[in-house]
Scaffold this motif. Structure first.
Motif, short mmCIF file in Angstrom:
data_model
loop_
_atom_site.label_atom_id
_atom_site.label_comp_id
_atom_site.label_asym_id
_atom_site.label_seq_id
_atom_site.Cartn_x
_atom_site.Cartn_y
_atom_site.Cartn_z
N SER A 8 -2.95 -1.14 8.97
CA SER A 8 -4.38 -0.93 8.74
C SER A 8 -4.51 0.25 7.81
CB SER A 8 -5.13 -0.67 10.06
OG SER A 8 -4.69 0.53 10.66
N THR A 9 -5.42 0.14 6.85
CA THR A 9 -5.63 1.22 5.90
C THR A 9 -6.98 1.04 5.24
OG1 THR A 9 -4.64 2.43 4.03
CG2 THR A 9 -4.53 0.02 3.95
N TYR A 10 -7.55 2.12 4.79
CA TYR A 10 -8.82 2.06 4.08
C TYR A 10 -8.86 3.21 3.08
CZ TYR A 10 -10.63 6.19 6.47
OH TYR A 10 -10.81 7.48 6.91
N LEU A 11 -9.76 3.09 2.13
CA LEU A 11 -9.97 4.16 1.17
C LEU A 11 -11.37 4.04 0.60
CD1 LEU A 11 -8.48 6.53 -0.26
CD2 LEU A 11 -8.00 4.93 -2.14
N PHE A 12 -12.10 5.15 0.65
CA PHE A 12 -13.39 5.20 -0.01
C PHE A 12 -13.17 5.59 -1.47
CE2 PHE A 12 -14.83 5.84 4.42
CZ PHE A 12 -15.81 4.85 4.48
N VAL A 13 -13.43 4.64 -2.35
CA VAL A 13 -13.25 4.86 -3.78
C VAL A 13 -14.17 3.87 -4.50
CG1 VAL A 13 -11.31 3.22 -3.88
CG2 VAL A 13 -11.55 4.96 -5.66
N PRO A 14 -14.82 4.26 -5.58
CA PRO A 14 -15.72 3.33 -6.27
C PRO A 14 -14.98 2.09 -6.79
CG PRO A 14 -16.15 5.59 -6.97
CD PRO A 14 -14.90 5.63 -6.15
N ILE A 15 -15.52 0.91 -6.47
CA ILE A 15 -14.94 -0.36 -6.93
C ILE A 15 -16.07 -1.20 -7.53
CG2 ILE A 15 -13.57 -2.38 -6.30
CD1 ILE A 15 -12.55 -0.89 -3.87
N PRO A 16 -16.40 -0.95 -8.78
CA PRO A 16 -17.48 -1.72 -9.40
C PRO A 16 -17.11 -3.18 -9.65
CG PRO A 16 -16.44 -0.26 -11.00
CD PRO A 16 -15.88 0.10 -9.67
N ASP A 17 -15.81 -3.48 -9.65
CA ASP A 17 -15.33 -4.84 -9.90
C ASP A 17 -14.91 -5.53 -8.60
OD1 ASP A 17 -13.23 -3.05 -9.56
OD2 ASP A 17 -11.85 -4.20 -10.81
N ALA A 18 -15.67 -5.32 -7.53
CA ALA A 18 -15.28 -5.82 -6.21
C ALA A 18 -15.05 -7.32 -6.20
CB ALA A 18 -16.33 -5.43 -5.18
N ALA A 19 -15.92 -8.08 -6.85
CA ALA A 19 -15.80 -9.54 -6.83
C ALA A 19 -14.51 -10.00 -7.51
CB ALA A 19 -17.00 -10.19 -7.49
N GLN A 20 -14.19 -9.40 -8.65
CA GLN A 20 -12.96 -9.78 -9.35
C GLN A 20 -11.72 -9.37 -8.55
OE1 GLN A 20 -15.66 -8.27 -10.58
NE2 GLN A 20 -15.87 -8.57 -12.80
N ASP A 23 -10.86 -11.82 -5.74
CA ASP A 23 -10.13 -13.02 -6.15
C ASP A 23 -8.65 -12.73 -6.35
OD1 ASP A 23 -12.51 -14.39 -6.09
OD2 ASP A 23 -12.86 -14.27 -8.25
N VAL A 24 -8.35 -11.59 -6.96
CA VAL A 24 -6.96 -11.21 -7.21
C VAL A 24 -6.21 -11.00 -5.90
CG1 VAL A 24 -5.46 -9.39 -8.12
CG2 VAL A 24 -7.40 -10.19 -9.47
N LEU A 25 -6.80 -10.24 -4.98
CA LEU A 25 -6.12 -9.94 -3.72
C LEU A 25 -6.01 -11.16 -2.82
CD1 LEU A 25 -7.42 -6.36 -2.82
CD2 LEU A 25 -5.43 -7.05 -4.17
N HIS A 26 -7.01 -12.02 -2.85
CA HIS A 26 -6.95 -13.23 -2.04
C HIS A 26 -5.78 -14.11 -2.51
CE1 HIS A 26 -8.14 -17.35 -0.72
NE2 HIS A 26 -8.43 -16.69 0.38
N GLU A 27 -5.67 -14.31 -3.79
CA GLU A 27 -4.58 -15.13 -4.33
C GLU A 27 -3.22 -14.51 -4.00
OE1 GLU A 27 -2.95 -16.94 -8.59
OE2 GLU A 27 -4.82 -15.81 -8.52
N ARG A 28 -3.13 -13.20 -4.15
CA ARG A 28 -1.87 -12.50 -3.91
C ARG A 28 -1.48 -12.58 -2.43
NH1 ARG A 28 -2.12 -6.55 -5.95
NH2 ARG A 28 -2.56 -7.67 -7.90
N ALA A 29 -2.46 -12.40 -1.53
CA ALA A 29 -2.17 -12.43 -0.09
C ALA A 29 -1.78 -13.82 0.37
CB ALA A 29 -3.39 -11.93 0.68
N ILE A 30 -2.47 -14.84 -0.11
CA ILE A 30 -2.14 -16.21 0.27
C ILE A 30 -0.75 -16.58 -0.23
CG2 ILE A 30 -2.74 -18.63 -0.11
CD1 ILE A 30 -4.59 -17.22 1.85
N HIS A 31 -0.44 -16.20 -1.45
CA HIS A 31 0.88 -16.48 -2.02
C HIS A 31 1.98 -15.81 -1.21
CE1 HIS A 31 3.86 -17.44 -5.08
NE2 HIS A 31 4.24 -16.17 -5.05
#
Length: 259
Positions: A8-20, A23-31
């Motif tokens: 478990s981990t978290y980080l507060f950091v600005p992510i203006p490209d959250a939607a993009q 998609d990247v992390l979902h594909e990477r995690a499923i793979h």
């Protein structure tokens, strides 16, 4: 049986490209055949993942190549089975919902206290300046029922969005004391500590890494019971192994991140 690594981990950091990024992390995690939950918002990222140890750590290493996430420090525990049923990657308005947009941890954190230091303070009954120390549980009531620090303040909130109102009703009780907010892994108590500072409470700390880090780095003294976690293990003991629920009151969907 090969043990499963849980992080478990978290980080507060600005992510203006959250939607993009979703998609990247979902594909990477499923793979990678990982399971768990990743929440992404403009304010940061919150991850609960489980799988083969090398694969999980490799996923984090790849994510940390993005300089925004270089300071991620996952908390690790082990299980003999996969505790998540699926892999979810979601974009949310907040990675932990407080409904107070002025609370922006990425703009500056409240002071944090290390688990070892908190243990020493609790043993002594005061902080290094001699002030009485009180611990404030920022989790939901059903989580508190599984275990908490001795004499911790518990306002019996049912969701984190109730915390600001509870604080407003009780903040005068902290005069002359050092208050340490705590939660499972640090995310809720980080927002809570900032709000308490904004409300004029002078001596406020957040427990660095939350209860899970306290279990990892200390002997668990001054904590009674276990720590509820949002996966199929449900409750972890001081040794970070699964233990039975004290009460059968866990959420129906235990794979859901805290609210």
């Amino acid at each position: 049986m090969t043990p499963v690594l849980n992080i478990s981990t978290y980080l507060f950091v600005p992510i203006p490209d959250a939607a993009q990024l979703r998609d990247v992390l979902h594909e990477r995690a499923i793979h990678a055949n990982l399971k768990g939950t990743i929440l992404i918002a403009e304010e940061g990222i919150n991850m609960f993942l489980a799988g083969d140890a090398d694969v999980v750590r490799g996923f984090v290493t790849e994510l940390k190549k993005d300089e925004r996430f270089a300071s991620l420090e996952p908390k690790e525990s082990w299980s003999d089975h996969q505790p998540f049923r699926k892999m979810l990657v979601k974009v949310k308005n907040e990675i932990i919902r407080m409904n107070m947009p002025t609370i922006r941890p990425s703009s500056g954190r409240a002071p944090a206290v290390a688990p070892e230091t908190l243990r020493r303070w609790l043993e002594a009954g005061h902080d290094d300046a001699g002030r009485p120390v009180v611990t404030l549980d920022t989790r939901n009531d059903f989580e508190v029922d599984q275990g908490t620090f001795e004499n911790a303040i518990d306002w019996r909130i049912t969701k984190f969005t109730e915390f600001p109102q509870a604080l407003s009703a009780h903040k005068t009780e902290f005069e002359g004391k050092t208050v340490v907010s705590f939660c499972t892994g640090g995310i809720r108590c980080e927002k809570a500590a900032i709000l308490m500072q904004n409300e004029g409470i002078e001596n406020v700390y957040q427990l660095e890494g939350g209860i899970l880090k306290y279990f990892e780095l200390t002997d668990g003294a001054h904590y009674n019971g276990g720590c509820f976690v949002f996966d199929q293990r449900e409750v972890l003991g001081v040794d970070l192994d699964a233990v039975p629920l004290v009460h059968g009151n866990a959420p129906v969907d235990a794979d859901k991140a805290p609210d």
